[in-house]
Write a protein that holds these residues in place. Structure first.
Motif, PDB file in Angstrom:
ATOM      1  N   LEU A  94      -8.514  -6.890   9.456  1.00  0.00           N
ATOM      2  CA  LEU A  94      -8.876  -5.599   8.860  1.00  0.00           C
ATOM      3  C   LEU A  94     -10.021  -5.763   7.859  1.00  0.00           C
ATOM      4  O   LEU A  94     -10.922  -4.916   7.789  1.00  0.00           O
ATOM      5  N   ARG A 120      -9.093   2.362   2.200  1.00  0.00           N
ATOM      6  CA  ARG A 120      -7.804   3.018   1.942  1.00  0.00           C
ATOM      7  C   ARG A 120      -6.815   2.675   3.065  1.00  0.00           C
ATOM      8  O   ARG A 120      -7.036   3.026   4.213  1.00  0.00           O
ATOM      9  N   ILE A 121      -5.731   2.017   2.688  1.00  0.00           N
ATOM     10  CA  ILE A 121      -4.680   1.639   3.630  1.00  0.00           C
ATOM     11  C   ILE A 121      -3.393   2.336   3.231  1.00  0.00           C
ATOM     12  O   ILE A 121      -3.017   2.324   2.058  1.00  0.00           O
ATOM     13  N   ILE A 144      -7.059   3.196   7.246  1.00  0.00           N
ATOM     14  CA  ILE A 144      -6.152   2.388   8.065  1.00  0.00           C
ATOM     15  C   ILE A 144      -4.739   2.902   7.852  1.00  0.00           C
ATOM     16  O   ILE A 144      -4.330   3.143   6.708  1.00  0.00           O
ATOM     17  N   LEU A 159     -11.469  -5.959   1.909  1.00  0.00           N
ATOM     18  CA  LEU A 159     -10.425  -4.981   1.581  1.00  0.00           C
ATOM     19  C   LEU A 159     -10.411  -4.654   0.089  1.00  0.00           C
ATOM     20  O   LEU A 159      -9.376  -4.715  -0.583  1.00  0.00           O
ATOM     21  N   ASP A 169       0.845   2.980   4.648  1.00  0.00           N
ATOM     22  CA  ASP A 169       1.936   2.590   5.536  1.00  0.00           C
ATOM     23  C   ASP A 169       2.727   3.850   5.849  1.00  0.00           C
ATOM     24  O   ASP A 169       3.233   4.518   4.934  1.00  0.00           O
ATOM     25  N   ILE A 187      -0.717   1.931   8.912  1.00  0.00           N
ATOM     26  CA  ILE A 187       0.201   0.949   9.490  1.00  0.00           C
ATOM     27  C   ILE A 187       1.439   1.676  10.010  1.00  0.00           C
ATOM     28  O   ILE A 187       2.060   2.460   9.286  1.00  0.00           O
ATOM     29  N   ARG A 204       0.838  -1.194   0.000  1.00  0.00           N
ATOM     30  CA  ARG A 204       0.000   0.000   0.000  1.00  0.00           C
ATOM     31  C   ARG A 204       0.878   1.250   0.000  1.00  0.00           C
ATOM     32  O   ARG A 204       2.083   1.197   0.305  1.00  0.00           O
TER      33      ARG A 204
END
Length: 324
Positions: A313, A90-91, A37, A85, A93, A39, A24
């Protein structure tokens, strides 16, 4: 049938490119987080009392997560008949908190700053450790949001109770996090699952834990109760923070950890509990800790960690979409 982006996008195989979580986007500026989300890596393991190496956990879990990165149209689960997912989730990092070697308090403060930035952006914080002491700054960061939205209840999946108060002056090691959490007025209680065998917490620690609102279940007790029985013990309507110590799993499937404990959970036992939590509660934060990849030459432990996180998730945001 709807066309998916396999037909137009790049193949982007797991071994290609940069190993962010699930491949991501990477967001370096923590003031510009725009996602559902976020990370955060917390590569800190100075709190360990036995084998170190969890500082390499975030990197290994990120690399393992690339195995699950090529679902352009989301991940379809035929048992649930659901797509998890998809592109609507929207994820990002945001990289790692800065760790200052031998300096626990500064390192913890930097982890706390990362979680606060995620919460300020309105995203779900997912923190990959590191040893279990990184839960301490993660929970600290919830003080402002809890003042506005209400307390949190912690669900702990772990082999060890981690309820030591002070030992030789140490208050912020990996044996202390649940004690530090229970002291917070915005933590309403703890449900501890998987606690077993010889533990770093003494009998008086167990007594203190129960007196401070900790509901403690071993693996065998969880199995006797079953998933629904376990879920019924979590307070209805509670906002949930989940902390997953990889040693909660049996070392036969998760050998890559500093303090393995036999008699642990198998994959689906944990997954079904997490799916039930996502179905019945608002999950407001997650950390997964104690992956120490050098003790697992096969690399199965980081893969387990990545798969658990991605599935959890998926469950959380699938349920959020149903409630919307």
């Amino acid at each position: 049938m709807a066309r998916h982006s396999y037909e137009t996008g790049r193949l982007n195989l797991p071994f290609v490119g940069i190993a962010t979580f699930g491949k991501r986007p990477y967001v370096e500026d923590w003031s510009k987080i725009d996602a559902d989300i976020a990370i955060l890596g917390a590569p800190f393991d100075f709190g360990t009392q036995f084998r170190s190496g969890a500082r390499f956990g975030p990197r290994s879990v990120r690399e393992a997560s690339t195995l699950f990165s090529f679902g352009h149209a989301g991940a379809y689960d035929h048992e649930d008949d659901a797509v998890y997912l998809g592109g609507d989730v929207r994820i990002v990092d945001i990289g790692d908190a800065d760790i200052v070697h031998t300096d626990t308090e500064t390192s913890h403060a930097n982890i706390e700053a990362g979680v606060r930035a995620i919460l300020k952006a309105g995203a779900l914080p997912v923190v990959i450790g590191g040893d279990h002491s990184i839960n301490i700054p993660c929970i600290r960061a919830f003080d402002e949001t809890c003042a506005k939205d209400g307390p949190i209840h912690i669900v702990q999946i772990d082999a060890h109770l981690d309820f030591v108060d002070v030992r030789h002056g140490v208050r912020h090691g990996h044996g202390n996090p649940m004690r530090r959490a229970a002291e917070k007025d915005f933590v309403s209680g703890i449900t501890a699952l998987g606690i077993r065998n010889v533990s770093s917490t003494t009998q008086d620690g167990y007594e203190a834990a129960r007196a401070m609102g900790d509901d403690i279940l071993s693996v065998r007790q969880v199995r006797r109760l079953g998933t629904e029985g376990v879920l019924s013990r979590i307070p209805k309507g509670a906002r949930i923070y989940v902390t997953i110590d990889i040693d909660g799993f049996d070392p036969s499937i998760a050998p890559g950890t500093g303090t393995p404990s036999h008699g642990g959970f198998l994959y689906y036992e944990v997954l079904e509990i997490l799916q039930g939590i996502a179905r019945e509660h608002d999950v407001v934060g997650i950390d997964l800790v104690e992956v120490a990849p050098d003790y697992d030459p096969a690399g199965s432990t980081p893969i387990l960690a990545a798969q658990v996180l991605l599935n959890f998730l998926g469950f959380i945001f699938h349920e959020r979409a149903k409630r919307a």
